[in-house]
Design a protein around this motif. Structure first.
Motif, PDB file in Angstrom:
ATOM      1  N   LYS A 145      -6.407  -2.837   2.745  1.00 48.72           N
ATOM      2  CA  LYS A 145      -6.398  -3.864   1.707  1.00 48.72           C
ATOM      3  C   LYS A 145      -7.658  -3.786   0.837  1.00 48.72           C
ATOM      4  CE  LYS A 145      -5.823  -7.931   3.352  1.00 48.72           C
ATOM      5  NZ  LYS A 145      -5.893  -9.326   3.808  1.00 48.72           N
ATOM      6  N   GLU A 146      -8.813  -3.714   1.476  1.00 52.45           N
ATOM      7  CA  GLU A 146     -10.076  -3.672   0.733  1.00 52.45           C
ATOM      8  C   GLU A 146     -10.212  -2.371  -0.058  1.00 52.45           C
ATOM      9  OE1 GLU A 146     -12.335  -6.035   0.341  1.00 52.45           O
ATOM     10  OE2 GLU A 146     -11.331  -7.446   1.687  1.00 52.45           O
ATOM     11  N   LEU A 147      -9.792  -1.269   0.539  1.00 52.98           N
ATOM     12  CA  LEU A 147      -9.909   0.025  -0.121  1.00 52.98           C
ATOM     13  C   LEU A 147      -9.027   0.099  -1.364  1.00 52.98           C
ATOM     14  CD1 LEU A 147     -11.461   2.629   0.291  1.00 52.98           C
ATOM     15  CD2 LEU A 147      -9.569   3.476   1.648  1.00 52.98           C
ATOM     16  N   ALA A 148      -7.836  -0.450  -1.285  1.00 53.78           N
ATOM     17  CA  ALA A 148      -6.944  -0.463  -2.448  1.00 53.78           C
ATOM     18  C   ALA A 148      -7.584  -1.237  -3.599  1.00 53.78           C
ATOM     19  CB  ALA A 148      -5.600  -1.076  -2.070  1.00 53.78           C
ATOM     20  N   GLN A 149      -8.210  -2.356  -3.292  1.00 54.00           N
ATOM     21  CA  GLN A 149      -8.872  -3.138  -4.334  1.00 54.00           C
ATOM     22  C   GLN A 149     -10.086  -2.405  -4.893  1.00 54.00           C
ATOM     23  OE1 GLN A 149      -9.711  -6.940  -2.575  1.00 54.00           O
ATOM     24  NE2 GLN A 149      -7.594  -7.632  -2.723  1.00 54.00           N
ATOM     25  N   LEU A 150     -10.864  -1.771  -4.023  1.00 59.39           N
ATOM     26  CA  LEU A 150     -12.046  -1.040  -4.484  1.00 59.39           C
ATOM     27  C   LEU A 150     -11.667   0.129  -5.389  1.00 59.39           C
ATOM     28  CD1 LEU A 150     -14.266  -0.904  -1.280  1.00 59.39           C
ATOM     29  CD2 LEU A 150     -14.834  -1.998  -3.448  1.00 59.39           C
ATOM     30  N   ILE A 151     -10.650   0.868  -5.005  1.00 57.44           N
ATOM     31  CA  ILE A 151     -10.226   2.015  -5.816  1.00 57.44           C
ATOM     32  C   ILE A 151      -9.756   1.539  -7.181  1.00 57.44           C
ATOM     33  CG2 ILE A 151      -8.468   3.819  -6.028  1.00 57.44           C
ATOM     34  CD1 ILE A 151      -8.711   4.189  -2.974  1.00 57.44           C
ATOM     35  N   GLN A 152      -9.022   0.453  -7.198  1.00 58.43           N
ATOM     36  CA  GLN A 152      -8.493  -0.062  -8.457  1.00 58.43           C
ATOM     37  C   GLN A 152      -9.603  -0.611  -9.350  1.00 58.43           C
ATOM     38  OE1 GLN A 152      -5.944  -3.457  -8.018  1.00 58.43           O
ATOM     39  NE2 GLN A 152      -5.027  -3.182 -10.028  1.00 58.43           N
ATOM     40  N   ARG A 164      -5.569  -4.160  13.209  1.00 56.96           N
ATOM     41  CA  ARG A 164      -6.121  -5.170  12.298  1.00 56.96           C
ATOM     42  C   ARG A 164      -7.226  -4.583  11.428  1.00 56.96           C
ATOM     43  NH1 ARG A 164      -6.063  -8.251  17.101  1.00 56.96           N
ATOM     44  NH2 ARG A 164      -8.338  -8.228  17.136  1.00 56.96           N
ATOM     45  N   VAL A 165      -8.076  -3.746  12.019  1.00 52.02           N
ATOM     46  CA  VAL A 165      -9.144  -3.100  11.253  1.00 52.02           C
ATOM     47  C   VAL A 165      -8.539  -2.171  10.205  1.00 52.02           C
ATOM     48  CG1 VAL A 165     -11.042  -1.434  11.408  1.00 52.02           C
ATOM     49  CG2 VAL A 165     -10.903  -3.311  13.039  1.00 52.02           C
ATOM     50  N   ALA A 166      -7.536  -1.397  10.591  1.00 52.78           N
ATOM     51  CA  ALA A 166      -6.884  -0.478   9.653  1.00 52.78           C
ATOM     52  C   ALA A 166      -6.239  -1.241   8.501  1.00 52.78           C
ATOM     53  CB  ALA A 166      -5.842   0.367  10.378  1.00 52.78           C
ATOM     54  N   GLU A 167      -5.603  -2.345   8.802  1.00 53.39           N
ATOM     55  CA  GLU A 167      -4.963  -3.150   7.759  1.00 53.39           C
ATOM     56  C   GLU A 167      -5.998  -3.725   6.792  1.00 53.39           C
ATOM     57  OE1 GLU A 167      -2.385  -7.253   7.484  1.00 53.39           O
ATOM     58  OE2 GLU A 167      -2.172  -6.017   9.268  1.00 53.39           O
ATOM     59  N   GLN A 168      -7.119  -4.189   7.332  1.00 51.42           N
ATOM     60  CA  GLN A 168      -8.176  -4.743   6.486  1.00 51.42           C
ATOM     61  C   GLN A 168      -8.806  -3.656   5.615  1.00 51.42           C
ATOM     62  OE1 GLN A 168      -8.706  -7.978   6.293  1.00 51.42           O
ATOM     63  NE2 GLN A 168     -10.288  -7.760   4.743  1.00 51.42           N
ATOM     64  N   TYR A 179      -4.114   7.538   3.897  1.00 49.45           N
ATOM     65  CA  TYR A 179      -2.987   8.256   3.307  1.00 49.45           C
ATOM     66  C   TYR A 179      -2.643   7.612   1.970  1.00 49.45           C
ATOM     67  CZ  TYR A 179      -2.675  10.394   7.849  1.00 49.45           C
ATOM     68  OH  TYR A 179      -2.973  11.091   8.988  1.00 49.45           O
ATOM     69  N   VAL A 180      -2.698   8.425   0.912  1.00 50.27           N
ATOM     70  CA  VAL A 180      -2.507   7.913  -0.440  1.00 50.27           C
ATOM     71  C   VAL A 180      -1.420   8.701  -1.162  1.00 50.27           C
ATOM     72  CG1 VAL A 180      -4.901   7.141  -0.653  1.00 50.27           C
ATOM     73  CG2 VAL A 180      -4.294   9.414  -1.423  1.00 50.27           C
ATOM     74  N   THR A 181      -0.811   8.048  -2.133  1.00 50.58           N
ATOM     75  CA  THR A 181       0.047   8.728  -3.094  1.00 50.58           C
ATOM     76  C   THR A 181      -0.570   8.522  -4.465  1.00 50.58           C
ATOM     77  OG1 THR A 181       1.449   6.781  -3.300  1.00 50.58           O
ATOM     78  CG2 THR A 181       2.195   8.504  -1.806  1.00 50.58           C
ATOM     79  N   SER A 191      -1.213   3.974   3.890  1.00 50.53           N
ATOM     80  CA  SER A 191      -1.542   3.563   5.251  1.00 50.53           C
ATOM     81  C   SER A 191      -2.934   4.053   5.610  1.00 50.53           C
ATOM     82  CB  SER A 191      -0.520   4.100   6.258  1.00 50.53           C
ATOM     83  OG  SER A 191      -0.585   5.505   6.325  1.00 50.53           O
ATOM     84  N   VAL A 192      -3.480   3.432   6.636  1.00 52.13           N
ATOM     85  CA  VAL A 192      -4.781   3.819   7.177  1.00 52.13           C
ATOM     86  C   VAL A 192      -4.632   3.878   8.687  1.00 52.13           C
ATOM     87  CG1 VAL A 192      -7.198   3.152   7.467  1.00 52.13           C
ATOM     88  CG2 VAL A 192      -6.062   2.752   5.286  1.00 52.13           C
TER      89      VAL A 192
END
Length: 135
Positions: A17-24, A10-14, A52-54, A39-40
């Motif tokens: 989600k938050e990291l994707a928004q912050l990066i964008q 659950r922590v990894a999923e959160q 893990y990013v592409t 994935s995280v």
């Protein structure tokens, strides 16, 4: 009764989600391509989060290696900022240190798909030529 997801999941999923928004929204570095957080994985003691990013760099679509390396450097240099912003968004006692990795699974899948297409085309041309020789 076992839980469907562990706390680490659950922590990894959160974080994902938050990291994707912050990066964008927050990172405005021109060296950064279009980053997708695939994935995280969080360590058991929550000290590290492997992200893990592409990367799709619109300028250098065919030169994926250099674009991904440059984008990873940008992400690594912004890791402290991203970690502090994650700390504001997610209420954890300890926010994991972020470690960024290039996820080659997407590019590997594309390469394998191209090889399969090539093999199928070769097989179909070989079967066409064998059909012609039988007639």
């Amino acid at each position: 009764m076992a839980r469907e997801f562990s706390r680490l999941d659950r922590v990894a999923e959160q974080i994902q989600k938050e990291l994707a928004q912050l990066i964008q929204r927050e990172l405005k570095d021109p060296r950064l391509g279009m980053v997708t957080v695939n994935s995280v994985k969080v360590s058991k003691d929550l000290s590290y989060a492997d992200v893990y990013v592409t990367v799709l760099n619109l300028k250098d679509v065919e030169d994926d290696g250099d674009a991904s390396k440059a984008s990873l450097k940008v992400l690594e240099s912004a890791a402290g900022f991203l970690r502090s912003e994650l700390g504001r968004a997610i209420k954890l006692r300890v926010m994991p240190q972020l470690r960024f990795h290039y996820d080659a699974s997407v590019s590997n899948a594309q390469r394998l798909g191209a090889l399969i297409q090539k093999a199928r085309a070769k097989d179909s041309s070989a079967s066409d030529s064998s059909d012609d020789s039988h007639n």
